[in-house]
Motif scaffolding. Structure first.
Motif, PDB file in Angstrom:
ATOM      1  N   ARG A  99      -4.493  -9.828   9.907  1.00 53.87           N
ATOM      2  CA  ARG A  99      -4.045  -8.723   9.630  1.00 53.87           C
ATOM      3  C   ARG A  99      -2.806  -8.492   9.051  1.00 53.87           C
ATOM      4  O   ARG A  99      -2.080  -7.679   8.964  1.00 53.87           O
ATOM      5  N   LEU A 100      -1.996  -9.733   8.926  1.00 54.62           N
ATOM      6  CA  LEU A 100      -0.740  -9.928   8.548  1.00 54.62           C
ATOM      7  C   LEU A 100      -0.578 -10.295   6.989  1.00 54.62           C
ATOM      8  O   LEU A 100      -1.398 -10.881   6.333  1.00 54.62           O
ATOM      9  N   GLY A 101       0.332  -9.466   6.219  1.00 61.10           N
ATOM     10  CA  GLY A 101       0.579  -9.528   4.853  1.00 61.10           C
ATOM     11  C   GLY A 101       2.221  -9.051   4.555  1.00 61.10           C
ATOM     12  O   GLY A 101       2.790  -8.811   5.394  1.00 61.10           O
ATOM     13  N   LEU A 102       2.414  -9.535   3.444  1.00 58.67           N
ATOM     14  CA  LEU A 102       3.737  -9.139   2.869  1.00 58.67           C
ATOM     15  C   LEU A 102       3.488  -7.776   2.247  1.00 58.67           C
ATOM     16  O   LEU A 102       2.698  -7.327   1.719  1.00 58.67           O
ATOM     17  N   VAL A 103       4.793  -7.050   2.223  1.00 60.91           N
ATOM     18  CA  VAL A 103       5.071  -5.812   1.853  1.00 60.91           C
ATOM     19  C   VAL A 103       5.765  -5.663   0.522  1.00 60.91           C
ATOM     20  O   VAL A 103       6.822  -6.444   0.540  1.00 60.91           O
ATOM     21  N   ASP A 104       5.228  -5.243  -0.641  1.00 60.83           N
ATOM     22  CA  ASP A 104       6.153  -5.092  -1.627  1.00 60.83           C
ATOM     23  C   ASP A 104       7.182  -3.884  -1.497  1.00 60.83           C
ATOM     24  O   ASP A 104       6.872  -2.854  -1.630  1.00 60.83           O
ATOM     25  N   LEU A 105       8.433  -4.722  -1.316  1.00 60.46           N
ATOM     26  CA  LEU A 105       9.467  -3.540  -1.087  1.00 60.46           C
ATOM     27  C   LEU A 105       9.955  -2.770  -2.305  1.00 60.46           C
ATOM     28  O   LEU A 105      10.812  -1.733  -2.182  1.00 60.46           O
ATOM     29  N   ASP A 106       9.181  -2.938  -3.532  1.00 61.44           N
ATOM     30  CA  ASP A 106       9.605  -2.270  -4.835  1.00 61.44           C
ATOM     31  C   ASP A 106       8.542  -1.191  -4.883  1.00 61.44           C
ATOM     32  O   ASP A 106       8.637  -0.218  -5.528  1.00 61.44           O
ATOM     33  N   ALA A 107       7.465  -1.075  -3.991  1.00 60.56           N
ATOM     34  CA  ALA A 107       6.449  -0.070  -4.169  1.00 60.56           C
ATOM     35  C   ALA A 107       6.916   1.022  -3.485  1.00 60.56           C
ATOM     36  O   ALA A 107       7.788   0.977  -2.390  1.00 60.56           O
ATOM     37  N   PRO A 108       6.507   2.270  -3.684  1.00 52.02           N
ATOM     38  CA  PRO A 108       6.713   3.443  -2.874  1.00 52.02           C
ATOM     39  C   PRO A 108       6.254   3.157  -1.492  1.00 52.02           C
ATOM     40  O   PRO A 108       4.918   3.144  -1.184  1.00 52.02           O
ATOM     41  N   PRO A 109       7.030   3.560  -0.458  1.00 48.10           N
ATOM     42  CA  PRO A 109       6.594   3.371   0.884  1.00 48.10           C
ATOM     43  C   PRO A 109       5.556   4.371   1.276  1.00 48.10           C
ATOM     44  O   PRO A 109       4.515   3.834   2.132  1.00 48.10           O
ATOM     45  N   GLU A 110       5.295   5.504   0.871  1.00 54.41           N
ATOM     46  CA  GLU A 110       4.300   6.275   1.124  1.00 54.41           C
ATOM     47  C   GLU A 110       3.042   5.736   0.637  1.00 54.41           C
ATOM     48  O   GLU A 110       1.715   6.214   1.225  1.00 54.41           O
ATOM     49  N   LEU A 111       2.662   4.530   0.105  1.00 53.51           N
ATOM     50  CA  LEU A 111       1.475   3.750  -0.225  1.00 53.51           C
ATOM     51  C   LEU A 111       1.029   3.270   0.781  1.00 53.51           C
ATOM     52  O   LEU A 111      -0.488   3.084   1.065  1.00 53.51           O
ATOM     53  N   LEU A 112       1.905   2.706   1.793  1.00 56.69           N
ATOM     54  CA  LEU A 112       1.498   1.934   2.930  1.00 56.69           C
ATOM     55  C   LEU A 112       1.314   2.979   4.187  1.00 56.69           C
ATOM     56  O   LEU A 112       2.143   3.349   4.747  1.00 56.69           O
ATOM     57  N   THR A 113       0.014   3.162   4.141  1.00 56.87           N
ATOM     58  CA  THR A 113      -0.262   4.070   5.460  1.00 56.87           C
ATOM     59  C   THR A 113      -0.868   3.210   6.562  1.00 56.87           C
ATOM     60  O   THR A 113      -1.618   2.358   6.275  1.00 56.87           O
ATOM     61  N   GLY A 114      -0.852   3.642   8.029  1.00 55.07           N
ATOM     62  CA  GLY A 114      -1.639   2.876   9.169  1.00 55.07           C
ATOM     63  C   GLY A 114      -0.846   1.720   9.271  1.00 55.07           C
ATOM     64  O   GLY A 114      -1.617   0.902   9.803  1.00 55.07           O
ATOM     65  N   LEU A 115       0.260   1.349   9.025  1.00 47.40           N
ATOM     66  CA  LEU A 115       0.927   0.123   9.453  1.00 47.40           C
ATOM     67  C   LEU A 115       1.008  -0.125  11.038  1.00 47.40           C
ATOM     68  O   LEU A 115       1.132   1.051  11.707  1.00 47.40           O
ATOM     69  N   HIS A 116       0.503  -1.054  11.598  1.00 49.11           N
ATOM     70  CA  HIS A 116       0.689  -1.212  13.314  1.00 49.11           C
ATOM     71  C   HIS A 116       2.079  -1.847  13.410  1.00 49.11           C
ATOM     72  O   HIS A 116       2.691  -1.863  14.447  1.00 49.11           O
ATOM     73  N   GLY A 117       2.624  -2.519  12.510  1.00 49.49           N
ATOM     74  CA  GLY A 117       4.242  -3.077  12.711  1.00 49.49           C
ATOM     75  C   GLY A 117       4.698  -3.731  11.432  1.00 49.49           C
ATOM     76  O   GLY A 117       3.896  -3.955  10.491  1.00 49.49           O
ATOM     77  N   MET A 118       6.106  -3.658  11.409  1.00 51.38           N
ATOM     78  CA  MET A 118       6.460  -4.033   9.929  1.00 51.38           C
ATOM     79  C   MET A 118       7.826  -4.538  10.383  1.00 51.38           C
ATOM     80  O   MET A 118       8.741  -4.140  11.238  1.00 51.38           O
ATOM     81  N   ARG A 119       8.433  -5.752   9.870  1.00 52.26           N
ATOM     82  CA  ARG A 119       9.562  -6.183  10.181  1.00 52.26           C
ATOM     83  C   ARG A 119      10.342  -6.676   8.840  1.00 52.26           C
ATOM     84  O   ARG A 119       9.296  -7.286   7.938  1.00 52.26           O
ATOM     85  N   VAL A 120      11.440  -6.573   8.752  1.00 45.94           N
ATOM     86  CA  VAL A 120      12.375  -6.945   7.526  1.00 45.94           C
ATOM     87  C   VAL A 120      13.220  -7.974   7.798  1.00 45.94           C
ATOM     88  O   VAL A 120      14.010  -8.136   8.664  1.00 45.94           O
ATOM     89  N   PHE A 121      13.211  -9.142   6.773  1.00 45.73           N
ATOM     90  CA  PHE A 121      13.774 -10.451   6.996  1.00 45.73           C
ATOM     91  C   PHE A 121      14.713 -10.782   5.743  1.00 45.73           C
ATOM     92  O   PHE A 121      14.572 -10.543   4.761  1.00 45.73           O
TER      93      PHE A 121
END
Length: 184
Positions: A99-121
């Motif tokens: 259930r782990l994946g990469l987030v496209d930080l260029d995408a609009p944040p509102e597209l990602l719903t229901g995240l259980h956790g997120m971390r930026v490196f």
């Protein structure tokens, strides 16, 4: 380690690993194949709030809501990991494993719903083909199973000791190894 799948596992720096980039680090392996290995250090938070570099994503970030040092490679770029509910495949998210994946930080944040956790490196850790296996053979890394909460630990500074302590063999004793053996 030849032929052993490392993706999704943890690399835990042994006390003998003295490279300042990796002393007492815990690295989550994101990809391991014939082209090499890619991972992120999950226990090195910085003092920099995510709001100062990626403000629109702050509401999604797990505590502590700061940027993490992912490794010594490409430290001027950001990589974000997020966990989603079972079966979910939100736009702007690409599965790595489970259930782990990469987030496209260029995408609009509102597209990602229901995240259980997120971390930026900031940056990542990388090895050319065979390099990591050689470091493991030379005693630089322990390879252990990851638990689902490891990448999003709310107390990353104690993660090195906690990961070692939960091992069911002599590795649990390594958790008590002093920061400076000369002070023992």
């Amino acid at each position: 380690m030849n032929g052993v799948a490392l993706t999704g596992r943890l690399l835990v720096a042994t006390p003998m690993l003295r490279d300042p980039n990796f002393v007492r680090t815990v690295i989550l392996v994101l990809d391991h194949d014939g082209d090499g290995t890619l991972g992120v250090v999950v226990n090195r938070p910085t003092e920099m709030p995510v709001t100062s570099v990626l403000a629109p994503w702050n509401e999604f970030v797990s505590a502590p809501d700061v940027l993490f040092e992912g490794g010594p490679v490409a430290t001027d770029s950001a990589l974000a990991l997020a966990e989603v509910p079972k079966g979910a495949e939100p736009l702007g998210w690409r599965r790595l494993y489970g259930r782990l994946g990469l987030v496209d930080l260029d995408a609009p944040p509102e597209l990602l719903t229901g995240l259980h956790g997120m971390r930026v490196f900031a940056g990542y850790s990388g090895w050319s083909p065979g390099q990591l296996e050689s470091e493991i053979t030379d005693g630089g890394w322990y390879v252990v199973d990851a638990e689902p909460d490891d990448p999003f630990s709310t107390d990353p500074s104690s993660l090195w000791r906690r990961v070692l302590r939960r091992q069911r063999d002599e590795l649990a004793l390594v958790a008590t190894f002093p920061d400076d053996p000369a002070m023992n």
